[in-house]
Design an enzyme around this catalytic site. Structure first.
Site, PDB file in Angstrom:
ATOM      1  N   CYS A  48     -57.592  27.652  89.853  1.00 48.05           N
ATOM      2  CA  CYS A  48     -58.300  27.487  90.767  1.00 48.05           C
ATOM      3  C   CYS A  48     -59.489  28.576  90.568  1.00 48.05           C
ATOM      4  CB  CYS A  48     -57.597  28.717  92.437  1.00 48.05           C
ATOM      5  SG  CYS A  48     -57.440  29.914  92.228  1.00 48.05           S
ATOM      6  N   SER A  81     -51.358  31.684  90.680  1.00 52.65           N
ATOM      7  CA  SER A  81     -52.646  30.788  90.528  1.00 52.65           C
ATOM      8  C   SER A  81     -53.594  31.245  88.976  1.00 52.65           C
ATOM      9  CB  SER A  81     -53.477  30.286  92.072  1.00 52.65           C
ATOM     10  OG  SER A  81     -54.470  29.673  91.883  1.00 52.65           O
ATOM     11  N   ARG A 133     -71.862  -3.233  70.598  1.00 49.21           N
ATOM     12  CA  ARG A 133     -71.562  -2.329  70.621  1.00 49.21           C
ATOM     13  C   ARG A 133     -71.062  -2.106  71.759  1.00 49.21           C
ATOM     14  NH1 ARG A 133     -77.629   1.327  70.154  1.00 49.21           N
ATOM     15  NH2 ARG A 133     -78.233   0.588  72.206  1.00 49.21           N
ATOM     16  N   MET A 143     -83.401   8.230  67.390  1.00 50.71           N
ATOM     17  CA  MET A 143     -84.132   8.289  65.640  1.00 50.71           C
ATOM     18  C   MET A 143     -84.555   7.276  65.678  1.00 50.71           C
ATOM     19  SD  MET A 143     -79.986  10.073  64.104  1.00 50.71           S
ATOM     20  CE  MET A 143     -79.057   8.973  65.208  1.00 50.71           C
ATOM     21  N   ARG A 201     -83.100   1.181  59.739  1.00 46.02           N
ATOM     22  CA  ARG A 201     -82.603   1.775  61.301  1.00 46.02           C
ATOM     23  C   ARG A 201     -81.508   2.525  60.763  1.00 46.02           C
ATOM     24  NH1 ARG A 201     -82.569  -2.840  65.544  1.00 46.02           N
ATOM     25  NH2 ARG A 201     -83.369  -4.639  64.908  1.00 46.02           N
ATOM     26  N   HIS A 261     -85.868   1.293  77.358  1.00 45.68           N
ATOM     27  CA  HIS A 261     -85.319   2.101  77.235  1.00 45.68           C
ATOM     28  C   HIS A 261     -85.584   3.267  78.360  1.00 45.68           C
ATOM     29  CE1 HIS A 261     -86.286   6.411  76.441  1.00 45.68           C
ATOM     30  NE2 HIS A 261     -85.605   6.593  75.280  1.00 45.68           N
ATOM     31  N   GLY A 276     -82.220   5.414  70.886  1.00 45.18           N
ATOM     32  CA  GLY A 276     -83.316   5.381  70.886  1.00 45.18           C
ATOM     33  C   GLY A 276     -84.360   6.494  70.688  1.00 45.18           C
ATOM     34  N   TYR A 297     -49.623  22.112  89.464  1.00 39.42           N
ATOM     35  CA  TYR A 297     -51.185  21.773  89.796  1.00 39.42           C
ATOM     36  C   TYR A 297     -53.069  22.707  88.914  1.00 39.42           C
ATOM     37  CZ  TYR A 297     -52.044  25.714  92.657  1.00 39.42           C
ATOM     38  OH  TYR A 297     -51.849  27.520  93.351  1.00 39.42           O
ATOM     39  N   LYS A 344     -73.404   1.048  64.147  1.00 40.62           N
ATOM     40  CA  LYS A 344     -74.497  -0.156  64.177  1.00 40.62           C
ATOM     41  C   LYS A 344     -73.640  -0.564  62.850  1.00 40.62           C
ATOM     42  CE  LYS A 344     -78.569   0.547  64.811  1.00 40.62           C
ATOM     43  NZ  LYS A 344     -79.044   0.252  65.940  1.00 40.62           N
TER      44      LYS A 344
END
Length: 887
Positions: A842, A775, A350, A117, A106, A466, A115, A862, A36
């Site tokens: 995997c 693997s 923001r 804080m 703020r 909110h 919302g 991979y 902010k």
């Protein structure tokens, strides 16, 4: 909170001012100023109309926690100097009886936590300054409304008095006066209300409401610091993996008022639609209101486009300013504004939280608009959020019983039991139930329940409320502002027309349309198309790491192919044996007394296995398919109860007593380290023989019948010693030679191993002399390497996470500092023996973005993951390449 290694702020300048079109900070200073504060500084510097103020840096918050809520030496002097500068810039003074300065206080962390804080507005009012404000503004109602709001907010945030204590008096007053909205309360009634509010404060605290303005400011400042560690903020950081060490900045800014009359307004908006990504001016506002009225859903706001009619000149300026901000930041902006006497002020900008579908559309569109590059677009999306796009949506062909309609705040479909209490939602979720959280309106305190819910339904609030903002950030389906439903929190039910939905009744939300549907609605899986398809093509063009899928049946293989999988990295053959038609044959094999009896049973399974593998090979259309031979201990296939044993006895003709004795004989104290994997194949080579015969017969059939060549990859599990591998490899080769000879076909094949026993990683150079691929089975490697049982670790891992002993669940995100070193060592040793050794992973980690990036860095060929995580892994692989280039 900050770690104890930090003992003082990193710099001696604790406060940065922004005023008179010049700021001491800038937009790149989020670490110091928070999001902010950095936004306010940047807006000031580029000429956007911003009320003057100053930002207390995040390091002061960390110092505050590390030093028993004390502030660093020299801070108070800077604080007083900053107040003086603000008074000069605003032309007003704190506590002045003619022209008083009012401020907002703020929070503002580096990473947005909407919302979570605390905020205090209208600070600077007391019994004297409220009279001055009334006289100065020539609007007593506005002045006393502001004072009423301030007492309630300050008491809630700073003094710890629940706001419901004050709201109860306001509601009673409105009922007595037969009025609906707060702005209809007269200033005479507001004065009486303020006196009642003060009495509440005195009764609850034993002290009068603070009249000293500087004391108010100091208390509010410290309360914002304290809110960094409130339960909802801690929960939000935990959910979103935000470090506790960041701390919050505190922004003190001169108030501008949207509640002074009909030429005043306040609103929030986005430069593009945060739900769909469409390029349209999007948001909401209220005439004669303050900011919290919009986001709290107290009054239903107007769509921002209506402002063009109410205040045409201001609307035009707002469009120009927000367009400038989007081009400046090269991203969709979430902004807050206030209009005071037809003058526009910007209070925040923001990068806006958006649904994942909107995020991808915005990224693709901005590339087309030449605002960003394709690589920048790929880095805009959190890879883990891609998974949300692959969740079910309402089937267009489904017959739906739609009972209400609200605003489609966050897309997707959510089905579950209606629950009216966030704590109950958590309890039910922990018990395995799916829930939809139903509230009049959500507040930050509901964050726990919102996190576990399948969807969120509110009776009040708009598209920027909110509930809407948080749901979009979480990827949760949400329908808000559904005013047709009447919620009774006490009875835990809501009614709409002739319907009564009680606690525990199933409902479905359609976040794309805003429909509330009775019961469980039919859903379908989405397809990769449109901007998503374009976006994933960009990812494929950048990534070097290949992505395969874990799949055991053709259905899963086809899904994997549709998401772009480049092969199957793990087929677990044991899953095929649990089919009711096959399980008795498997059990017959286990109960056999001789090798011949075992072979008879295995021959019954052979056709099934062959068809299984043929289906997989065909679905993958020539892509590599890695098939793991039998891994779990045999006792898992036998009945656990007398009833099940008797049923099996009647099917296969083996005495009940023999079945139960065999089950007891096979029981192991630690089966995960017992008779399983290659150890089974060494003990019972006929099992390996049957499986290899089925694999190669299926490959030959595919080539002869469908003219598709596949290179089967036969993977031997749980190898810890090269001699184990040589044993099973030779068994496989003998069978392969026979099958190829019988079918008169020449096919390539590979025989490799899973590296899941720590010793295998340590001796990978030896094993690579025989294995044609590795693997890493990181599920078992984590289990053995960390000494954590996958089945039992859940009892303490949450505690470890809460106490910061672990940063992540090691079974979800690879432990790079520990198990990761074993993997890296295995790669290094394996390729010392075979330079071009194919190496994959995997375990479940193959679909975790941070783990995928690690796999890229250590040079794996991979990763393999569940079919629905394939796009997640592909984006993470692309991001790993881009991040490496930046270093």
């Amino acid at each position: 909170m900050a770690t104890k290694k930090q003992v003082k702020p990193k710099q001696e300048k604790y406060i940065y001012a922004f005023q008179n079109k010049k700021a001491e900070g800038k937009g790149s200073m989020k670490d110091i100023l928070g999001g902010k504060g950095a936004g306010l500084a940047e807006m000031t510097n580029i000429g956007v109309p911003v009320p003057p103020g100053f930002t207390i840096i995040t390091d002061v918050c960390n110092y505050y926690y590390l030093h028993s809520k004390k502030l660093p030496t020299g801070f108070e002097d800077q604080f007083k100097q900053s107040i003086s500068k603000l008074e000069k810039a605003s032309g007003k003074k704190f506590g002045d009886d003619k022209n008083p300065l009012l401020v907002s206080v703020r929070s503002g962390a580096k990473i947005s936590m909407p919302g979570m804080m605390d905020t205090i507005l209208n600070l600077g009012l007391n019994d004297i300054t409220v009279e001055a404000l009334a006289k100065k503004s020539n609007n007593p109602r506005f002045a006393y409304d502001s004072y009423r709001r301030f007492i309630m907010m300050f008491s809630d945030v700073v003094l710890g008095i629940d706001k419901s204590e004050f709201e109860e008096h306001l509601h009673k007053l409105k009922e007595q006066k037969k009025i609906k909205y707060d702005y209809e309360v007269s200033y005479i009634d507001l004065k009486d209300l303020i006196e009642k509010y003060k009495k509440i404060v005195k009764a609850k605290t034993g002290k009068e409401f603070p009249q000293n303005i500087l004391k108010q400011l100091e208390m509010a400042r410290d309360a914002v610091f304290t809110s960094w560690s409130n339960p909802r903020a801690i929960t939000y950081r935990s959910i979103n993996k935000i470090p506790d060490s960041l701390g919050t900045a505190v922004n003190v800014q001169a108030m501008v008022f949207g509640n002074m009359g009909e030429d005043c307004a306040t609103g929030v908006g986005f430069t593009r639609n945060p739900s769909t990504g469409k390029k349209e001016f999007y948001g909401e506002y209220l005439i004669n209101a303050q900011g919290e009225d919009v986001v709290a859903g107290v009054r239903t706001p107007q769509p921002i486009l209506h402002l063009k009619k109410d205040m045409p000149k201001v609307f035009k300026q707002l469009v120009e300013v927000t367009s400038l901000l989007e081009k400046h930041y090269k991203d969709m902006q979430d902004f807050e504004f206030t209009i005071e006497n037809n003058v526009l002020y910007m209070l925040q900008t923001r990068s806006g939280k958006r649904s994942i579908r909107a995020g991808i559309k915005i990224a693709v569109d901005m590339v087309k608009e030449k605002l960003i590059t394709t690589n920048e677009a790929l880095m805009r999306i959190d890879a883990d959020q891609i998974n949300q796009l692959l969740h079910p949506v309402i089937d267009p062909k489904a017959k739906l019983e739609i009972i209400a309609k609200g605003l489609p705040a966050s897309p997707g479909a959510g089905t579950g039991k209606a629950v009216f209490d966030p704590d109950e939602a958590v309890s039910l979720s922990e018990a395995g139930e799916k829930v939809v959280l139903v509230r009049d309106e959500t507040s930050p305190d509901d964050i726990n329940g919102m996190n576990v819910a399948q969807g969120i339904l509110t009776a009040r609030g708009g598209m920027t409320s909110h509930a809407a903002v948080v749901a979009r950030g979480m990827g949760k389906c949400a329908v808000v502002g559904c005013e047709d439903i009447k919620i009774n929190i006490v009875k835990k039910q809501f009614t709409v027309e002739n319907y009564t939905i009680k606690d525990g009744d199933f409902i479905t939300l359609d976040g794309n349309t805003g429909n509330v549907i009775l019961g469980k609605a039919d859903t379908i899986m989405p397809e990769i198309e449109g901007e998503f398809k374009t976006f994933m093509k960009w990812a494929d063009s950048v990534a070097s790491l290949k992505v395969r899928a874990n799949a055991d049946v053709p259905r899963d293989a086809k899904v994997a192919c549709s998401f772009g999988a480049e092969g199957i990295g793990l087929c677990r053959t044991e899953h095929m044996f649990f089919d009711p038609q096959r399980l008795p044959y498997m059990q017959e094999m286990i109960l056999a007394d001789t090798i011949d009896e075992r072979k008879v049973a295995l021959n019954k399974l052979l056709p099934f296995q062959t068809e299984d593998f043929y289906g997989l090979f065909k679905a993958m259309k020539g892509y590599p398919v890695t098939i793991r031979t039998l891994d779990p201990p045999l006792h898992e296939f036998l009945p656990k109860t007398n009833e099940a044993a008797k049923e099996l006895s009647s099917i296969i003709g083996v005495p009940f007593e023999k079945i139960m004795k065999k089950s007891q004989d096979l029981h192991e104290l630690n089966p995960m380290l017992g008779h399983r994997g290659c150890r089974l194949g060494i003990t019972y080579p006929e099992i390996t023989e049957m499986q290899v015969r089925a694999i190669m017969t299926a490959a030959c059939k595919l080539y002869k019948k469908d003219k598709i060549k596949v290179i089967p990859e036969i993977m031997i599990p749980l190898v810890g010693n090269i001699k184990e591998f040589i044993n099973q490899k030779q068994v496989a080769i003998n069978v392969i030679k026979d099958v190829l000879k019988e079918n008169k076909v020449k096919l390539d094949y590979k025989i490799g191993t899973m590296i899941e026993v720590p010793r295998a990683a340590l001796t990978a150079d030896e094993i690579a002399t025989e294995a044609e691929f590795f693997s890493f089975g990181t599920n078992d490697l984590t289990q053995m390497g960390m000494g954590f049982s996958r089945d039992d670790a859940g009892k303490f891992i949450k505690i470890y996470l809460n106490k910061k002993i672990l940063d992540n669940d090691p079974f979800q995100t690879l432990d790079q500092n520990g198990i990761g070193k074993l993997v890296a060592m295995g790669v290094l040793l394996g390729r010392e023996t075979k330079k071009n050794l194919k190496i994959g992973i995997c375990g479940e980690h193959g679909g975790d973005p941070e783990s995928v990036k690690f796999c890229h860095r250590i040079g794996l060929t991979y990763v393999s993951c569940s079919p629905y995580r394939v796009p997640v892994a592909k984006l993470a692989a692309a991001q790993a390449v881009i991040e490496a280039k930046k270093q």
